[in-house]
Design a protein around this motif. Sequence first.
Motif, mmCIF file in Angstrom:
data_model
loop_
_atom_site.group_PDB
_atom_site.id
_atom_site.type_symbol
_atom_site.label_atom_id
_atom_site.label_comp_id
_atom_site.label_asym_id
_atom_site.label_seq_id
_atom_site.Cartn_x
_atom_site.Cartn_y
_atom_site.Cartn_z
ATOM 1 N N GLY A 195 0.870 -1.205 -0.064
ATOM 2 C CA GLY A 195 -0.181 0.105 -0.087
ATOM 3 C C GLY A 195 0.662 1.146 0.055
ATOM 4 O O GLY A 195 0.377 2.421 -0.125
ATOM 5 N N GLU A 196 2.190 1.044 0.221
ATOM 6 C CA GLU A 196 3.046 2.281 0.113
ATOM 7 C C GLU A 196 2.673 3.417 1.021
ATOM 8 O O GLU A 196 2.365 4.600 0.778
ATOM 9 N N ILE A 197 2.539 2.851 2.299
ATOM 10 C CA ILE A 197 2.370 3.902 3.294
ATOM 11 C C ILE A 197 3.476 4.371 4.244
ATOM 12 O O ILE A 197 4.321 3.433 4.783
ATOM 13 N N LEU A 198 3.628 5.610 4.331
ATOM 14 C CA LEU A 198 4.629 6.113 5.583
ATOM 15 C C LEU A 198 3.986 6.339 6.682
ATOM 16 O O LEU A 198 2.932 7.312 6.571
ATOM 17 N N VAL A 199 4.457 6.086 8.027
ATOM 18 C CA VAL A 199 3.837 6.316 9.278
ATOM 19 C C VAL A 199 5.023 7.391 9.678
ATOM 20 O O VAL A 199 6.125 6.911 10.002
ATOM 21 N N ILE A 200 4.697 8.403 10.264
ATOM 22 C CA ILE A 200 5.420 9.448 10.723
ATOM 23 C C ILE A 200 4.903 10.112 12.073
ATOM 24 O O ILE A 200 3.848 10.261 12.316
ATOM 25 N N THR A 201 5.797 10.173 13.107
ATOM 26 C CA THR A 201 5.163 10.504 14.487
ATOM 27 C C THR A 201 6.075 11.922 14.837
ATOM 28 O O THR A 201 7.334 11.958 14.466
ATOM 29 N N TYR A 202 5.293 12.859 15.084
ATOM 30 C CA TYR A 202 6.019 14.218 15.620
ATOM 31 C C TYR A 202 5.117 14.710 16.800
ATOM 32 O O TYR A 202 3.813 14.775 16.474
ATOM 33 N N GLY A 203 5.735 15.033 17.861
ATOM 34 C CA GLY A 203 4.843 15.823 18.970
ATOM 35 C C GLY A 203 3.860 14.520 19.237
ATOM 36 O O GLY A 203 4.379 13.510 19.428
ATOM 37 N N ARG A 204 2.578 14.945 19.308
ATOM 38 C CA ARG A 204 1.438 14.191 19.658
ATOM 39 C C ARG A 204 0.813 13.410 18.531
ATOM 40 O O ARG A 204 -0.112 12.703 18.814
#
Length: 350
Positions: A195-204
């Motif tokens: 599915g070519e998904i990128l998971v990014i976390t920043y802050g909350r």
Amino acid sequence: MAMRQTPLTCSGHTRPVVDLAFSGITPYGYFLISACKDGKPMLRQGDTGDWIGTFLGHKGAVWGATLNKDATKAATAAADFTAKVWDAVSGDELMTLAHKHIVKTVDFTQDSNYLLTGGQDKLLRIYDLNKPEAEPKEISGHTSGIKKALWCSEDKQILSADDKTVRLWDHATMTEVKSLNFNMSVSSMEYIPEGEILVITYGRSIAFHSAVSLDPIKSFEAPATINSASLHPEKEFLVAGGEDFKLYKYDYNSGEELESYKGHFGPIHCVRFSPDGELYASGSEDGTLRLWQTVVGKTYGLWKCVLPEEDSGELAKPKISFPETAEEELEEIASENSDSIYSSTPEVKA
């Protein structure tokens, strides 16, 4: 009846666990590698957390670790200005790749022939592992230290993250395709090939973007600062952990919080789903890894669901039990063997 989540605790590290990665599913199961500030990355059986071996050789904190798809090779990134490639079956060091600054991230291509690295010197490097003496290809453009670098789109493109920017690069031309800018520090990045998904976390925030175009898909807000998040292989759930010591599980489609519980005795630095989606692993400031069931109460690995006899007249109370090696016993065993762990020759049992 709701059942209590009972994690498996994997002891052995003596400093914070800052990165972890699963292999693909092999004929021998799947495997888990952990990076730790104690400088001793460890390999474990993925479904049980059983210790297999420790890779000895780094002279500083290990910030990143990964396994290739079939778990025959491991790579580590460290504060001693090196990345190392290991034989994950024998535990032998295969090569040391010298850098000019701290190395934070490593990633194999699908065929395991190339290794991508990134770190404090702001450069992406691509090493041909079949020609270790050759100079690596270098990609410049980041304006601060690189935290994570990943191959994507069948190794035709590269995703990389520095402090507040995520960039997409074309492998063939070594040029930037697109970038995303954030108003706060990016804490983690996960790439989902299906599915070519990128998971990014920043802050909350936990944000999902297309890995091909970097276009936004959706995002969720958590109650606390999040350091890492992982999407279930079937894209049903996501889990996240951060500064409040808690693990959060969300419905990917609705964003509803399904579960939350105190996961560790310190901030959670990394969390990842296993390749079969049956469990997820978390690594923490408290120096431990923990394995958690995706579906609580299912018999899997060391977890066994025990139901009382129906004719006993008692109300059936599902519970989790362990065959001989209970969680406490596992911790005691790891504690007793901690000296031998660090002095043993790394060995991976097929």
